[in-house]
Design a protein around this motif. Sequence first.
Motif, PDB file in Angstrom:
ATOM      1  N   LYS A  44      -5.378   1.479  -0.495  1.00 33.23           N
ATOM      2  CA  LYS A  44      -4.759   0.344  -1.135  1.00 33.23           C
ATOM      3  C   LYS A  44      -5.185  -1.077  -0.418  1.00 33.23           C
ATOM      4  CE  LYS A  44      -0.838   2.549   0.149  1.00 33.23           C
ATOM      5  NZ  LYS A  44       0.364   2.512   0.655  1.00 33.23           N
ATOM      6  N   MET A  86      -3.330  -8.059  -6.997  1.00 26.15           N
ATOM      7  CA  MET A  86      -2.277  -7.596  -6.232  1.00 26.15           C
ATOM      8  C   MET A  86      -0.890  -7.980  -6.709  1.00 26.15           C
ATOM      9  SD  MET A  86      -3.758  -8.279  -2.409  1.00 26.15           S
ATOM     10  CE  MET A  86      -5.435  -7.885  -1.876  1.00 26.15           C
ATOM     11  N   ALA A  87       0.282  -7.145  -6.171  1.00 21.18           N
ATOM     12  CA  ALA A  87       1.452  -7.616  -6.486  1.00 21.18           C
ATOM     13  C   ALA A  87       2.204  -7.962  -5.230  1.00 21.18           C
ATOM     14  CB  ALA A  87       2.016  -6.608  -7.223  1.00 21.18           C
ATOM     15  N   CYS A  88       2.635  -6.648  -4.578  1.00 24.53           N
ATOM     16  CA  CYS A  88       3.569  -7.033  -3.221  1.00 24.53           C
ATOM     17  C   CYS A  88       2.772  -7.291  -2.068  1.00 24.53           C
ATOM     18  CB  CYS A  88       4.275  -5.678  -2.995  1.00 24.53           C
ATOM     19  SG  CYS A  88       3.069  -4.342  -2.358  1.00 24.53           S
ATOM     20  N   GLY A  89       1.339  -7.008  -2.024  1.00 26.59           N
ATOM     21  CA  GLY A  89       0.372  -7.585  -0.965  1.00 26.59           C
ATOM     22  C   GLY A  89       0.917  -6.833   0.353  1.00 26.59           C
ATOM     23  N   CYS A 126      -4.924  -4.184  -0.445  1.00 26.56           N
ATOM     24  CA  CYS A 126      -3.972  -5.090   0.464  1.00 26.56           C
ATOM     25  C   CYS A 126      -3.620  -4.579   1.688  1.00 26.56           C
ATOM     26  CB  CYS A 126      -2.598  -5.426  -0.691  1.00 26.56           C
ATOM     27  SG  CYS A 126      -1.455  -3.988  -0.336  1.00 26.56           S
ATOM     28  N   GLY A 186       1.341  -3.045   0.533  1.00 21.19           N
ATOM     29  CA  GLY A 186       1.250  -1.619   0.572  1.00 21.19           C
ATOM     30  C   GLY A 186       2.273  -0.746  -0.126  1.00 21.19           C
ATOM     31  N   ALA A 187       3.254  -1.650  -0.800  1.00 21.07           N
ATOM     32  CA  ALA A 187       4.413  -0.954  -1.453  1.00 21.07           C
ATOM     33  C   ALA A 187       4.403  -0.644  -2.864  1.00 21.07           C
ATOM     34  CB  ALA A 187       5.679  -1.964  -1.064  1.00 21.07           C
ATOM     35  N   CYS A 188       3.498  -1.408  -3.595  1.00 24.30           N
ATOM     36  CA  CYS A 188       3.550  -1.278  -4.960  1.00 24.30           C
ATOM     37  C   CYS A 188       2.395  -0.420  -5.727  1.00 24.30           C
ATOM     38  CB  CYS A 188       3.682  -2.422  -5.746  1.00 24.30           C
ATOM     39  SG  CYS A 188       2.023  -3.333  -5.680  1.00 24.30           S
ATOM     40  N   TYR A 189       1.424  -0.106  -4.935  1.00 21.37           N
ATOM     41  CA  TYR A 189       0.410   0.441  -5.649  1.00 21.37           C
ATOM     42  C   TYR A 189      -0.432  -0.134  -6.763  1.00 21.37           C
ATOM     43  CZ  TYR A 189       1.315   4.536  -2.576  1.00 21.37           C
ATOM     44  OH  TYR A 189       1.611   5.327  -1.452  1.00 21.37           O
ATOM     45  N   ALA A 190      -0.209  -1.416  -6.779  1.00 15.13           N
ATOM     46  CA  ALA A 190      -0.864  -2.162  -7.659  1.00 15.13           C
ATOM     47  C   ALA A 190      -2.606  -2.364  -7.481  1.00 15.13           C
ATOM     48  CB  ALA A 190      -0.191  -3.661  -7.910  1.00 15.13           C
ATOM     49  N   CYS A 191      -2.926  -2.168  -6.012  1.00 16.47           N
ATOM     50  CA  CYS A 191      -4.236  -2.601  -5.858  1.00 16.47           C
ATOM     51  C   CYS A 191      -5.133  -1.424  -5.440  1.00 16.47           C
ATOM     52  CB  CYS A 191      -4.148  -3.562  -4.799  1.00 16.47           C
ATOM     53  SG  CYS A 191      -3.410  -2.664  -3.101  1.00 16.47           S
TER      54      CYS A 191
HETATM   55 FE1  FES Z   1       1.152  -3.783  -3.523  1.00 16.63          FE
HETATM   56 FE2  FES Z   1      -1.312  -3.361  -2.751  1.00 16.63          FE
HETATM   57  S1  FES Z   1      -0.367  -5.020  -3.858  1.00 16.63           S
HETATM   58  S2  FES Z   1       0.183  -2.017  -2.502  1.00 16.63           S
END
Ligand code: FES
Length: 260
Positions: free
Chosen positions: A245, A220-223, A247, A225-230
């Motif tokens: 997502k 995860m990055a932002c945690g 997170c 729901g904003a960055c789509y890393a997860c």
């Molecule tokens: Fe950024 Fe899930 S960690 S959207």
Amino acid sequence: MKQEIMTIVSQKKLAPRIFQMTLTGKLVDEMEKPGQFIHIKVPRADLLLRRPISINQINKEAQTCTIIYRIEGDGTKVFSELKAGDLLDVMGPLGNGFDVDCLTAGQKAYVIGGGIGIPPMYELSKQLKQKGIEVVHFLGFASKEVAYFQEEFMALGDTRFATDDGSFGVEGNVGNLLVSAIEKERPDAVYACGANGMLKMIAHVFSDNPNVFLSLEQRMACGMGACYACVCHVPDDESGTSSVKVCDEGPIFRASEVVL
Ligand code: FES
């Protein structure tokens, strides 16, 4: 979800690289569901990303929560060096949490954890037991040396162990424990948190059970729901573009909702 500067009440080492930290603050008032996590800022200026760590225990009366984490890199190493009285910038609680309302008193739940996926299963098991649900724990570790929280789980119900090297419990992964258990009985619900391979195996073994809840371990990055890393893919997605997502919409999904 809120943000607060929480105070560390205690920190102790449970096993090599594995630590238990108890925090206090008003944020605990927001914590209800097992399986949720908190997102912690590392108190070091060059480490920008927060670290997501699942909640191991919630104690409303004492207004404390406990986390258990493993040192995986610089951020968690910094956490491990903190002492009682130190402050941490915490966001949370985040994530959807496990569904404990699909069961009623007298039913049976299998609670399955692997490695550092085990901590959130303790609060889950506590809450299930409070509802009168019979819990059976299946816990897998790499070896006896890195095992932790055995007695705490045993105090809540039947607990079976597996280690990769056979140094404690059955040799191999928790799949070996499950095979012999399901020959005798079928649980009403299954809850699991651990590595992807273990979750895949569980989804397969209990494919006929609609109440299989998996907590996904995703980077995860932002945690929030904003960055789509997860993102994680969903079944029957012909275009290959649909995803969830972890997170924000998870980290817990029914096994039928995600492609592992
Ligand atoms: Fe950024 Fe899930 S960690 S959207």
